[in-house]
Scaffold this active site. Sequence first.
Site, PDB file in Angstrom:
ATOM      1  N   ARG A  99      32.162  23.788 -33.332  1.00 49.25           N
ATOM      2  CA  ARG A  99      32.097  24.189 -32.389  1.00 49.25           C
ATOM      3  C   ARG A  99      31.859  22.464 -31.117  1.00 49.25           C
ATOM      4  NH1 ARG A  99      33.689  26.692 -34.819  1.00 49.25           N
ATOM      5  NH2 ARG A  99      33.228  29.307 -35.087  1.00 49.25           N
ATOM      6  N   SER A 127      30.919  34.799 -28.493  1.00 46.48           N
ATOM      7  CA  SER A 127      29.936  34.502 -29.531  1.00 46.48           C
ATOM      8  C   SER A 127      29.117  33.443 -27.958  1.00 46.48           C
ATOM      9  CB  SER A 127      30.078  33.832 -30.397  1.00 46.48           C
ATOM     10  OG  SER A 127      29.999  34.562 -31.339  1.00 46.48           O
ATOM     11  N   GLU A 169      26.568  27.751 -27.483  1.00 56.10           N
ATOM     12  CA  GLU A 169      27.975  27.906 -27.328  1.00 56.10           C
ATOM     13  C   GLU A 169      29.551  28.537 -26.027  1.00 56.10           C
ATOM     14  OE1 GLU A 169      32.407  29.406 -29.831  1.00 56.10           O
ATOM     15  OE2 GLU A 169      30.232  29.406 -31.037  1.00 56.10           O
TER      16      GLU A 169
END
Length: 336
Positions: A159, A228, A324
């Site tokens: 990520r 998320s 995130e």
Amino acid sequence: MTLKITPLVRLAPLHTFGIDTKAAQLVEIAVLSALPTSLLDPYYLLGEGSNSVFLEDYEGCILKVNLKGIEIKETADNYEVKVAAGENWHSLVELLLSKGIYGAENLALIPGTVGAAPIQNIGAYGRELAEFCACVRAHHLSTGERLQFSNSECQFGYRDSIFKRPEMSPLMITEVILHFPKNIAVQTDYGELKALGSLATPMQVFNKVVETRRVKLPDPAVFGNAGSFFKNPIIARSHYESLKQAWPNIPGFVVNEHEVKVPAAWLIDRLGFKGKVIGGVACHANQPLVLLNEGTATGQELLELARAIRSSVETHFSITLENEVRLIGAQGLVAL
């Protein structure tokens, strides 16, 4: 229309979490040549707003990237797919499948644009964008320079990519070039896909991913959310082994001989945050990685709940969760 400039625009329709904030200016760009030579400072680049949350009124310019276009070339061994930054990612996955180009089906239904995909190095069900990204092209908003980054120069991680670095903030991604090998095997080693087996077709993988994501993740059109909220933490193997002494059922996925990835949802669930509400913000009752706007959420309420989760996980597991989602304050990115 190649360029549209709107003063004092509402941001709720422009980010999927939907907090009712405003920006001083919105610039929508559909053709690179129409880009203004100067932008109101500060400025923030935005695709479909699925990974950005505007916590308060933004004092600068939102530059919305609407560049379009897809070009596919076939070679003996692979397909080269050149995609403009404003194209929708899931629509691209559907197009590739329809043309017999496989590999991206595991990344189905990930929200957002193609231009945002390399920033986050989007990934799901055993695959990441980095596996297929040949290069990324960008425009430097300050100098006007056109730049190209190879796969290695993108510095992809979990990520993560070079495009998240502060010094890269003046770059507007304009195009992503993807390579899909013709002999690629289906990936069914992760989660719910295991039930399909190694002989599954790419379309079966696509359908299962879409089905699973729709069950697990709420529709932003019903409850505002940004998917998320936290990354799954990667911890030292020794740390993981010590946690298993106290939490025998704690799941872990081996990253390498020294590190293990732990599902953040499991950590949050064990601490009782499912369904917890602060003001207009809730922790999803079924998927605790997702924080919800129940209709009246404020940025302060979102921060309060997210910080409570992070603090509790740190206290009980000695793990510091990283968000995130990108959190935007009056002047730009803010830390959780």
